[in-house]
Design a protein around this motif. Structure first.
Motif, PDB file in Angstrom:
ATOM      1  N   SER A 178       0.862  -1.179   0.000  1.00  0.00           N
ATOM      2  CA  SER A 178       0.000   0.000   0.000  1.00  0.00           C
ATOM      3  C   SER A 178       0.907   1.240   0.000  1.00  0.00           C
ATOM      4  N   ALA A 179       0.291   2.419  -0.236  1.00  0.00           N
ATOM      5  CA  ALA A 179       1.083   3.660  -0.268  1.00  0.00           C
ATOM      6  C   ALA A 179       1.815   3.840   1.061  1.00  0.00           C
ATOM      7  N   GLU A 180       1.122   3.516   2.130  1.00  0.00           N
ATOM      8  CA  GLU A 180       1.719   3.687   3.459  1.00  0.00           C
ATOM      9  C   GLU A 180       2.888   2.709   3.652  1.00  0.00           C
ATOM     10  N   VAL A 187      15.769  -9.241   5.117  1.00  0.00           N
ATOM     11  CA  VAL A 187      14.379  -9.286   4.662  1.00  0.00           C
ATOM     12  C   VAL A 187      13.533  -8.551   5.692  1.00  0.00           C
ATOM     13  N   PHE A 188      12.780  -7.588   5.184  1.00  0.00           N
ATOM     14  CA  PHE A 188      11.880  -6.791   6.011  1.00  0.00           C
ATOM     15  C   PHE A 188      10.471  -7.089   5.522  1.00  0.00           C
ATOM     16  N   GLN A 189       9.585  -7.422   6.456  1.00  0.00           N
ATOM     17  CA  GLN A 189       8.257  -7.880   6.039  1.00  0.00           C
ATOM     18  C   GLN A 189       7.174  -6.866   6.393  1.00  0.00           C
ATOM     19  N   LEU A 190       6.372  -6.533   5.399  1.00  0.00           N
ATOM     20  CA  LEU A 190       5.234  -5.637   5.634  1.00  0.00           C
ATOM     21  C   LEU A 190       3.970  -6.386   5.260  1.00  0.00           C
ATOM     22  N   GLY A 191       3.146  -6.699   6.236  1.00  0.00           N
ATOM     23  CA  GLY A 191       1.981  -7.557   5.976  1.00  0.00           C
ATOM     24  C   GLY A 191       2.494  -8.916   5.536  1.00  0.00           C
ATOM     25  N   THR A 192       2.012  -9.361   4.362  1.00  0.00           N
ATOM     26  CA  THR A 192       2.505 -10.662   3.880  1.00  0.00           C
ATOM     27  C   THR A 192       3.642 -10.478   2.872  1.00  0.00           C
ATOM     28  N   THR A 193       4.011  -9.239   2.601  1.00  0.00           N
ATOM     29  CA  THR A 193       5.036  -8.984   1.580  1.00  0.00           C
ATOM     30  C   THR A 193       6.424  -8.944   2.200  1.00  0.00           C
ATOM     31  N   ARG A 194       7.285  -9.843   1.725  1.00  0.00           N
ATOM     32  CA  ARG A 194       8.658  -9.901   2.221  1.00  0.00           C
ATOM     33  C   ARG A 194       9.545  -9.150   1.239  1.00  0.00           C
ATOM     34  N   SER A 249       8.654   0.986   3.871  1.00  0.00           N
ATOM     35  CA  SER A 249       9.628   0.045   3.297  1.00  0.00           C
ATOM     36  C   SER A 249      11.032   0.636   3.175  1.00  0.00           C
ATOM     37  N   LEU A 250      11.099   1.976   3.198  1.00  0.00           N
ATOM     38  CA  LEU A 250      12.404   2.621   3.034  1.00  0.00           C
ATOM     39  C   LEU A 250      13.341   2.330   4.197  1.00  0.00           C
ATOM     40  N   ILE A 251      12.739   1.889   5.331  1.00  0.00           N
ATOM     41  CA  ILE A 251      13.560   1.476   6.484  1.00  0.00           C
ATOM     42  C   ILE A 251      14.615   0.464   6.031  1.00  0.00           C
ATOM     43  N   LEU A 252      14.232  -0.408   5.089  1.00  0.00           N
ATOM     44  CA  LEU A 252      15.109  -1.499   4.684  1.00  0.00           C
ATOM     45  C   LEU A 252      16.410  -0.980   4.055  1.00  0.00           C
TER      46      LEU A 252
END
Ligand code: AMP
Length: 284
Positions: free
Chosen positions: A197-199, A267-274, A204-207
């Motif tokens: 998502s946009a949020e 690997v950084f995971q957001l929701g189900t997206t790795r 994700s930039l943390i990665l």
């Protein structure tokens, strides 16, 4: 000229008539600038480039995104044609099998397994994943018989697994690793980014930022690795990290005593997206 083939029989026939330098780019399609960078490099150094588009069922776990993985064949073909326009006298053969039987005719469970490298890190979290990757890549190598094959360092562990397979089986294929292509904000391009998502994109930039920060702490000095490790311990308090590790860049060993080149793998995971990312550093 771009030619699209859907069956391995056709592929074998076309390939048999080919005398020139053959480069190969295996992908799962839904192309972005990362894939195109591999194609460009292959076009620069070969007369003919074979480009496969195949969502390989063997590298997905039972609860993974095989069914929803984006399939955009016509858009992909257009992108490849566009790219080829800048190269005169070159040819791209797209191999886009419609049925997995074109690659695995008897639907055998026989697998290629590269010991060691395949079961750590990403392989530990996705059991069987790298066996699926090695198996399909070997099969594609058999069909295409390229002199050179191009892989992205975005999937660094995968690159090492393929390199090791080529050494172990003495395949006459040169493996080239190409740098990670990123968005201007640092996010490594991936077909899976569209699940965000946009949020989540913001978060994700943390990665990539964390990898840069750890890289800066190490600053090419082995003596700084300990300091980087304590930063990692702090970072990993956030449970969205699947892993963040410093390993030897060649063996992926965590023993860095004799290392001159290391890799950060995360690997950084957001929701189900790795989201995967990595960075290599020379150290002294
Ligand atoms: P995939 O379609 O995800 O299996 O990727 C096919 C090839 O493209 C693999 O060798 C990947 O490592 C490479 N690749 C994917 N994303 C990138 C990227 N952002 N930069 C460079 N190569 C990439």
């Amino acid at each position: 000229m771009v030619k699209v083939l859907n069956s391995s029989q056709e592929l074998i026939q076309v390939r048999n008539g080919e005398q020139k330098a053959i480069g190969f780019v295996p992908t799962m399609g839904n192309l972005h600038a990362g894939h195109i960078s591999l194609l460009e490099e292959a076009l620069k150094h070969n007369d003919v480039v074979y480009f496969s588009i195949f969502v390989n069922p063997k590298q997905f776990g039972p609860n993974e995104d095989f069914n929803k993985y984006p399939r955009t064949l016509q858009v992909d073909i257009n992108l490849i044609e566009q790219c080829l326009n800048s190269y005169t006298n070159k040819k791209v053969i797209i191999f886009a099998p419609i049925d997995a039987k074109e690659i695995f005719p008897t639907n055998t469970n026989q697998l290629v397994s590269v010991a060691g490298l395949s079961t750590m890190l990403e392989g530990a979290l996705r059991p069987g994943h790298f066996d699926g990757v090695a198996t399909v890549v070997l099969r594609l190598f058999e069909l295409v018989r390229p002199q050179t094959a191009y892989f992205g360092l975005k999937d660094y562990q995968q690159f090492l697994v393929i390199q090791q397979m080529v050494v172990d089986l003495k395949l006459p294929i040169k493996i080239i690793g190409m740098p990670i292509i990123r968005e201007s904000n640092g996010l490594a391009l991936s077909s899976r980014n569209q699940y965000l998502s946009a949020e989540e994109r913001e978060v994700s930039l943390i990665l990539s930022r964390t990898l840069s920060k750890i890289g800066q702490i190490i600053d090419h000095k082995k003596s700084n690795v300990e300091k980087a490790q304590s930063e990692i311990t702090h970072v990993l308090k956030d449970s969205r990290w699947n892993y963040l590790e410093i390993r030897d860049a060649g063996t992926l060993s965590s023993d860095l005593t004799h290392s001159t080149k290391i890799t950060l793998l995360a690997v950084f995971q957001l929701g189900t997206t790795r989201l995967l990312d990595n960075m290599q550093l020379e150290i002294q």
